[in-house]
Design a protein around this motif. Structure first.
Motif, PDB file in Angstrom:
ATOM      1  N   VAL A  22      -7.317   0.089  -4.994  1.00 30.49           N
ATOM      2  CA  VAL A  22      -8.480  -0.139  -4.141  1.00 30.49           C
ATOM      3  C   VAL A  22      -8.641   1.015  -3.155  1.00 30.49           C
ATOM      4  O   VAL A  22      -9.741   1.545  -2.969  1.00 30.49           O
ATOM      5  CB  VAL A  22      -8.350  -1.487  -3.395  1.00 30.49           C
ATOM      6  N   ILE A  23      -7.553   1.424  -2.533  1.00 28.65           N
ATOM      7  CA  ILE A  23      -7.597   2.513  -1.550  1.00 28.65           C
ATOM      8  C   ILE A  23      -8.031   3.824  -2.208  1.00 28.65           C
ATOM      9  O   ILE A  23      -8.889   4.547  -1.695  1.00 28.65           O
ATOM     10  CB  ILE A  23      -6.234   2.664  -0.849  1.00 28.65           C
ATOM     11  N   ASN A  35      -7.757   6.932 -10.618  1.00 35.28           N
ATOM     12  CA  ASN A  35      -8.222   5.991  -9.598  1.00 35.28           C
ATOM     13  C   ASN A  35      -9.128   6.671  -8.586  1.00 35.28           C
ATOM     14  O   ASN A  35     -10.094   6.078  -8.106  1.00 35.28           O
ATOM     15  CB  ASN A  35      -7.036   5.336  -8.891  1.00 35.28           C
ATOM     16  N   VAL A  36      -8.845   7.913  -8.255  1.00 35.16           N
ATOM     17  CA  VAL A  36      -9.720   8.651  -7.335  1.00 35.16           C
ATOM     18  C   VAL A  36     -11.065   8.947  -8.013  1.00 35.16           C
ATOM     19  O   VAL A  36     -12.126   8.820  -7.402  1.00 35.16           O
ATOM     20  CB  VAL A  36      -9.047   9.950  -6.846  1.00 35.16           C
ATOM     21  N   LEU A  37     -11.027   9.319  -9.279  1.00 37.56           N
ATOM     22  CA  LEU A  37     -12.253   9.690  -9.990  1.00 37.56           C
ATOM     23  C   LEU A  37     -13.123   8.492 -10.380  1.00 37.56           C
ATOM     24  O   LEU A  37     -14.307   8.665 -10.647  1.00 37.56           O
ATOM     25  CB  LEU A  37     -11.904  10.477 -11.254  1.00 37.56           C
ATOM     26  N   LEU A  38     -12.556   7.283 -10.392  1.00 34.75           N
ATOM     27  CA  LEU A  38     -13.270   6.111 -10.891  1.00 34.75           C
ATOM     28  C   LEU A  38     -14.592   5.869 -10.171  1.00 34.75           C
ATOM     29  O   LEU A  38     -15.619   5.653 -10.801  1.00 34.75           O
ATOM     30  CB  LEU A  38     -12.378   4.869 -10.800  1.00 34.75           C
ATOM     31  N   PRO A  98       0.831  -1.207   0.000  1.00 35.33           N
ATOM     32  CA  PRO A  98       0.000   0.000   0.000  1.00 35.33           C
ATOM     33  C   PRO A  98       0.862   1.253   0.000  1.00 35.33           C
ATOM     34  O   PRO A  98       1.838   1.357   0.726  1.00 35.33           O
ATOM     35  CB  PRO A  98      -0.797  -0.105   1.297  1.00 35.33           C
ATOM     36  N   GLY A  99       0.507   2.192  -0.836  1.00 34.22           N
ATOM     37  CA  GLY A  99       1.205   3.472  -0.896  1.00 34.22           C
ATOM     38  C   GLY A  99       2.324   3.534  -1.910  1.00 34.22           C
ATOM     39  O   GLY A  99       2.869   4.609  -2.141  1.00 34.22           O
ATOM     40  N   ALA A 100       2.670   2.428  -2.540  1.00 29.76           N
ATOM     41  CA  ALA A 100       3.795   2.418  -3.479  1.00 29.76           C
ATOM     42  C   ALA A 100       3.537   3.324  -4.681  1.00 29.76           C
ATOM     43  O   ALA A 100       4.418   4.083  -5.099  1.00 29.76           O
ATOM     44  CB  ALA A 100       4.090   0.997  -3.941  1.00 29.76           C
ATOM     45  N   ALA A 101       2.335   3.279  -5.241  1.00 33.78           N
ATOM     46  CA  ALA A 101       2.023   4.112  -6.408  1.00 33.78           C
ATOM     47  C   ALA A 101       1.945   5.581  -6.032  1.00 33.78           C
ATOM     48  O   ALA A 101       2.377   6.451  -6.791  1.00 33.78           O
ATOM     49  CB  ALA A 101       0.718   3.667  -7.046  1.00 33.78           C
ATOM     50  N   VAL A 102       1.408   5.863  -4.855  1.00 33.63           N
ATOM     51  CA  VAL A 102       1.287   7.253  -4.407  1.00 33.63           C
ATOM     52  C   VAL A 102       2.669   7.849  -4.162  1.00 33.63           C
ATOM     53  O   VAL A 102       2.950   8.979  -4.554  1.00 33.63           O
ATOM     54  CB  VAL A 102       0.410   7.337  -3.138  1.00 33.63           C
ATOM     55  N   VAL A 103       3.544   7.080  -3.540  1.00 34.72           N
ATOM     56  CA  VAL A 103       4.902   7.544  -3.274  1.00 34.72           C
ATOM     57  C   VAL A 103       5.650   7.768  -4.582  1.00 34.72           C
ATOM     58  O   VAL A 103       6.397   8.746  -4.729  1.00 34.72           O
ATOM     59  CB  VAL A 103       5.653   6.544  -2.363  1.00 34.72           C
ATOM     60  N   SER A 104       5.437   6.909  -5.571  1.00 35.76           N
ATOM     61  CA  SER A 104       6.149   7.056  -6.844  1.00 35.76           C
ATOM     62  C   SER A 104       5.757   8.334  -7.578  1.00 35.76           C
ATOM     63  O   SER A 104       6.551   8.882  -8.330  1.00 35.76           O
ATOM     64  CB  SER A 104       5.909   5.835  -7.734  1.00 35.76           C
ATOM     65  N   VAL A 105       4.539   8.812  -7.366  1.00 35.55           N
ATOM     66  CA  VAL A 105       4.115  10.062  -8.004  1.00 35.55           C
ATOM     67  C   VAL A 105       4.897  11.235  -7.427  1.00 35.55           C
ATOM     68  O   VAL A 105       5.291  12.150  -8.153  1.00 35.55           O
ATOM     69  CB  VAL A 105       2.597  10.272  -7.827  1.00 35.55           C
TER      70      VAL A 105
END
Length: 149
Positions: free
Chosen positions: A97-98, A44-47, A20-27
């Motif tokens: 998912v988050i 993902n937030v807008l989905l 969890p958080g890997a994609a957010v940290v990469s941004v």
């Protein structure tokens, strides 16, 4: 929406990211930040944002954050499982998912001012004695003129 979620992409399919958080940290990581990562994060937030907004307006049961997180999380997890099973070159990630569940909660909060007027079934649930009898429809005599009723 289904096209965007399940559209095959080139590459190896069936990959899973459990951290969890890997994609957010990469941004936000200066070394690997890219425009496509930010677009994916926002996407993902807008989905499920609209689904969260519409569900709370239609069904008052969804007007609790915990319930919305639970249902949106289950829907998002189902989407990720289907993506993984299809092996369409997509990475199934816990971040998705988050972020999807967070988007549903944001949608829920955006329509909060309209909660009092939407989703109320008071007219449907009111007993006949409380209804306005001047406008009641008489089914057995539906072809009669208003003066004949």
């Amino acid at each position: 929406m289904l096209y965007l979620v399940f559209m095959p992409l080139p590459g190896d399919g069936g990959m899973v990211s459990w951290m969890p958080g890997a994609a957010v940290v990469s941004v936000f990581d200066a070394g690997t930040a890219g425009g496509s990562s930010l677009v994916q994060l926002i996407g993902n937030v807008l989905l499920l944002l609209a689904a969260g907004a519409l569900a709370t307006l239609r069904w008052p049961w969804f007007r609790r954050v915990g319930r919305m997180v639970l249902v949106a999380g289950l829907v998002a997890a189902a989407i990720e499982v289907v993506q993984w099973l299809l092996e369409a070159g997509r990475v199934s990630a816990t971040d998705d998912v988050i972020l999807n569940a967070c988007g549903a909660v944001v949608g829920m909060m955006l329509v909060r001012p309209w909660w009092k007027t939407a989703g109320t079934d008071d007219a449907r649930r009111a007993p006949v004695s409380e209804m306005d009898t001047n406008h009641a429809v008489i089914r057995s005599n539906s072809f009669a003129t208003p003066n004949e009723r």
